[in-house]
Design a protein around this motif. Sequence first.
Motif, PDB file in Angstrom:
ATOM      1  N   MET A  24       0.564  -1.449  -0.145  1.00  0.00           N
ATOM      2  CA  MET A  24      -0.045   0.310   0.373  1.00  0.00           C
ATOM      3  C   MET A  24       1.112   1.124   0.218  1.00  0.00           C
ATOM      4  O   MET A  24       0.521   2.239  -0.387  1.00  0.00           O
ATOM      5  CB  MET A  24      -0.953   0.151   1.050  1.00  0.00           C
ATOM      6  N   ALA A  25       1.677   1.456   0.453  1.00  0.00           N
ATOM      7  CA  ALA A  25       3.128   2.602   0.871  1.00  0.00           C
ATOM      8  C   ALA A  25       3.866   2.744  -0.784  1.00  0.00           C
ATOM      9  O   ALA A  25       3.700   3.456  -1.423  1.00  0.00           O
ATOM     10  CB  ALA A  25       4.022   2.048   1.592  1.00  0.00           C
ATOM     11  N   ALA A  26       4.042   1.517  -1.116  1.00  0.00           N
ATOM     12  CA  ALA A  26       4.700   1.347  -2.297  1.00  0.00           C
ATOM     13  C   ALA A  26       3.443   1.993  -3.599  1.00  0.00           C
ATOM     14  O   ALA A  26       3.670   2.332  -4.342  1.00  0.00           O
ATOM     15  CB  ALA A  26       4.572  -0.068  -2.906  1.00  0.00           C
ATOM     16  N   LEU A  27       2.471   1.801  -3.712  1.00  0.00           N
ATOM     17  CA  LEU A  27       1.092   2.462  -4.187  1.00  0.00           C
ATOM     18  C   LEU A  27       1.454   4.037  -3.837  1.00  0.00           C
ATOM     19  O   LEU A  27       1.114   4.668  -4.243  1.00  0.00           O
ATOM     20  CB  LEU A  27      -0.255   1.846  -4.181  1.00  0.00           C
ATOM     21  N   GLY A  28       0.948   3.957  -2.832  1.00  0.00           N
ATOM     22  CA  GLY A  28       1.330   5.432  -2.453  1.00  0.00           C
ATOM     23  C   GLY A  28       2.593   6.578  -3.264  1.00  0.00           C
ATOM     24  O   GLY A  28       2.518   7.464  -3.919  1.00  0.00           O
ATOM     25  N   ALA A  29       3.727   6.094  -3.337  1.00  0.00           N
ATOM     26  CA  ALA A  29       5.488   6.155  -3.782  1.00  0.00           C
ATOM     27  C   ALA A  29       4.940   6.160  -5.530  1.00  0.00           C
ATOM     28  O   ALA A  29       5.579   7.147  -5.738  1.00  0.00           O
ATOM     29  CB  ALA A  29       5.971   4.988  -3.098  1.00  0.00           C
ATOM     30  N   ARG A  30       3.978   5.889  -5.861  1.00  0.00           N
ATOM     31  CA  ARG A  30       3.703   4.778  -7.639  1.00  0.00           C
ATOM     32  C   ARG A  30       3.194   6.187  -7.941  1.00  0.00           C
ATOM     33  O   ARG A  30       3.379   6.914  -8.275  1.00  0.00           O
ATOM     34  CB  ARG A  30       3.290   3.663  -7.745  1.00  0.00           C
ATOM     35  N   ILE A  31       1.958   6.891  -7.126  1.00  0.00           N
ATOM     36  CA  ILE A  31       0.962   8.212  -7.356  1.00  0.00           C
ATOM     37  C   ILE A  31       2.476   9.525  -6.641  1.00  0.00           C
ATOM     38  O   ILE A  31       1.780  10.526  -7.585  1.00  0.00           O
ATOM     39  CB  ILE A  31       0.069   7.953  -5.821  1.00  0.00           C
ATOM     40  N   ALA A  32       2.934   9.821  -5.962  1.00  0.00           N
ATOM     41  CA  ALA A  32       3.952  10.475  -5.658  1.00  0.00           C
ATOM     42  C   ALA A  32       4.405  10.930  -6.734  1.00  0.00           C
ATOM     43  O   ALA A  32       5.301  12.252  -7.392  1.00  0.00           O
ATOM     44  CB  ALA A  32       5.075  10.091  -4.548  1.00  0.00           C
ATOM     45  N   ALA A  33       4.817   9.991  -7.725  1.00  0.00           N
ATOM     46  CA  ALA A  33       5.918   9.826  -8.764  1.00  0.00           C
ATOM     47  C   ALA A  33       5.147  10.898  -9.852  1.00  0.00           C
ATOM     48  O   ALA A  33       5.795  11.202 -11.074  1.00  0.00           O
ATOM     49  CB  ALA A  33       6.046   8.548  -9.571  1.00  0.00           C
ATOM     50  N   GLY A  77       3.391   6.648   2.463  1.00  0.00           N
ATOM     51  CA  GLY A  77       4.107   5.975   1.124  1.00  0.00           C
ATOM     52  C   GLY A  77       4.726   6.931   0.168  1.00  0.00           C
ATOM     53  O   GLY A  77       5.710   7.148  -0.305  1.00  0.00           O
ATOM     54  N   LEU A  78       3.333   7.727   0.457  1.00  0.00           N
ATOM     55  CA  LEU A  78       3.033   9.054  -0.950  1.00  0.00           C
ATOM     56  C   LEU A  78       4.104  10.243  -0.321  1.00  0.00           C
ATOM     57  O   LEU A  78       5.154  10.903  -0.854  1.00  0.00           O
ATOM     58  CB  LEU A  78       1.228   9.297  -0.988  1.00  0.00           C
ATOM     59  N   GLY A  79       3.564  10.262   0.906  1.00  0.00           N
ATOM     60  CA  GLY A  79       5.097  11.489   1.594  1.00  0.00           C
ATOM     61  C   GLY A  79       6.233  11.003   1.509  1.00  0.00           C
ATOM     62  O   GLY A  79       6.681  11.974   1.469  1.00  0.00           O
ATOM     63  N   ALA A  80       6.257  10.057   1.841  1.00  0.00           N
ATOM     64  CA  ALA A  80       7.605   9.494   2.121  1.00  0.00           C
ATOM     65  C   ALA A  80       8.409   9.900   0.578  1.00  0.00           C
ATOM     66  O   ALA A  80       9.734  10.372   1.088  1.00  0.00           O
ATOM     67  CB  ALA A  80       8.463   8.388   2.391  1.00  0.00           C
ATOM     68  N   GLU A 136     -12.902   2.092   3.887  1.00  0.00           N
ATOM     69  CA  GLU A 136     -13.891   2.205   5.684  1.00  0.00           C
ATOM     70  C   GLU A 136     -12.004   2.327   7.085  1.00  0.00           C
ATOM     71  O   GLU A 136     -11.094   2.572   6.280  1.00  0.00           O
ATOM     72  CB  GLU A 136     -14.101   0.594   6.098  1.00  0.00           C
ATOM     73  N   LEU A 137     -11.910   3.167   8.138  1.00  0.00           N
ATOM     74  CA  LEU A 137     -11.282   2.845   9.241  1.00  0.00           C
ATOM     75  C   LEU A 137     -10.450   1.509   8.710  1.00  0.00           C
ATOM     76  O   LEU A 137     -11.392   0.514   9.174  1.00  0.00           O
ATOM     77  CB  LEU A 137     -11.741   2.679  10.440  1.00  0.00           C
ATOM     78  N   GLY A 138      -9.133   1.504   8.765  1.00  0.00           N
ATOM     79  CA  GLY A 138      -8.059   0.603   8.547  1.00  0.00           C
ATOM     80  C   GLY A 138      -8.250   0.072   7.790  1.00  0.00           C
ATOM     81  O   GLY A 138      -7.304  -0.689   7.623  1.00  0.00           O
ATOM     82  N   ALA A 139      -8.571   0.520   6.576  1.00  0.00           N
ATOM     83  CA  ALA A 139      -8.409   0.402   4.814  1.00  0.00           C
ATOM     84  C   ALA A 139      -7.024  -0.206   4.343  1.00  0.00           C
ATOM     85  O   ALA A 139      -6.332  -0.505   3.713  1.00  0.00           O
ATOM     86  CB  ALA A 139      -9.518   0.876   4.139  1.00  0.00           C
ATOM     87  N   GLY A 140      -6.548   1.499   4.739  1.00  0.00           N
ATOM     88  CA  GLY A 140      -5.838   1.735   4.287  1.00  0.00           C
ATOM     89  C   GLY A 140      -5.373   2.964   4.008  1.00  0.00           C
ATOM     90  O   GLY A 140      -3.799   3.183   2.894  1.00  0.00           O
ATOM     91  N   LYS A 141      -5.997   4.027   4.055  1.00  0.00           N
ATOM     92  CA  LYS A 141      -5.908   5.565   3.580  1.00  0.00           C
ATOM     93  C   LYS A 141      -4.743   6.137   4.038  1.00  0.00           C
ATOM     94  O   LYS A 141      -4.228   6.292   3.500  1.00  0.00           O
ATOM     95  CB  LYS A 141      -7.319   6.209   3.687  1.00  0.00           C
ATOM     96  N   THR A 142      -4.105   6.138   5.471  1.00  0.00           N
ATOM     97  CA  THR A 142      -3.216   6.952   5.773  1.00  0.00           C
ATOM     98  C   THR A 142      -2.200   5.806   5.763  1.00  0.00           C
ATOM     99  O   THR A 142      -0.764   6.385   5.859  1.00  0.00           O
ATOM    100  CB  THR A 142      -3.576   7.080   7.419  1.00  0.00           C
ATOM    101  N   THR A 143      -1.909   4.352   5.391  1.00  0.00           N
ATOM    102  CA  THR A 143      -0.685   3.730   5.055  1.00  0.00           C
ATOM    103  C   THR A 143       0.036   4.615   3.400  1.00  0.00           C
ATOM    104  O   THR A 143       0.660   4.900   3.341  1.00  0.00           O
ATOM    105  CB  THR A 143      -0.863   2.257   4.735  1.00  0.00           C
ATOM    106  N   LEU A 144      -1.527   4.659   2.714  1.00  0.00           N
ATOM    107  CA  LEU A 144      -0.923   4.716   0.789  1.00  0.00           C
ATOM    108  C   LEU A 144      -0.367   6.486   1.223  1.00  0.00           C
ATOM    109  O   LEU A 144       1.031   6.299   0.604  1.00  0.00           O
ATOM    110  CB  LEU A 144      -2.315   4.891   0.426  1.00  0.00           C
TER     111      LEU A 144
END
Length: 171
Positions: free
Chosen positions: A16-25, A49-52, A38-46
Amino acid sequence: MNDSTVTLRIDDPDAMAALGARIAAEVRAGDVVLLSGELGAGKTTLTRGLGAALGVRGTVTSPTFVLARTHPRTDAPSLVHVDAYRLGGADELDDLDLAFDESIVVIEWGAGLIEHLVDEWLAVTIERPTGAAAHAVASDADLEPIEPRTVTIEGVGARWSDLGWLHAAGD
């Protein structure tokens, strides 16, 4: 390729964090990413990853209690992370006075609100399985099951009309 909707299987928080990194690019100042799930789905995890991948200063955490948290970057647009769960309408989101044109804005729980403020966004819907815990893999870190997520990404507007970069990056 003119593909404005992509569905992916995301197996664990690292993916999920890696997907955030792909979006960051792909994101730049003026872009809005709308996260639903839903709560706990992974929104903040994504978002973490985007922020990192963007190189923001500090740790990306959920903005639940502050509504919006700005994560600065050196010589680049800030990442603004918004939790719209407690907002009553688009006018309250607008009252946050977000610098949409100057920032990369990620909004959790903003469906039905953001449409009134911007014309284009990347919509990311994260679905977590229900009743799948018996089939999930236990994490060594916390012994909670790791359940795969189904992530549907839809581009809204001309800016996001082609999501071929998601396929090109590999799944």
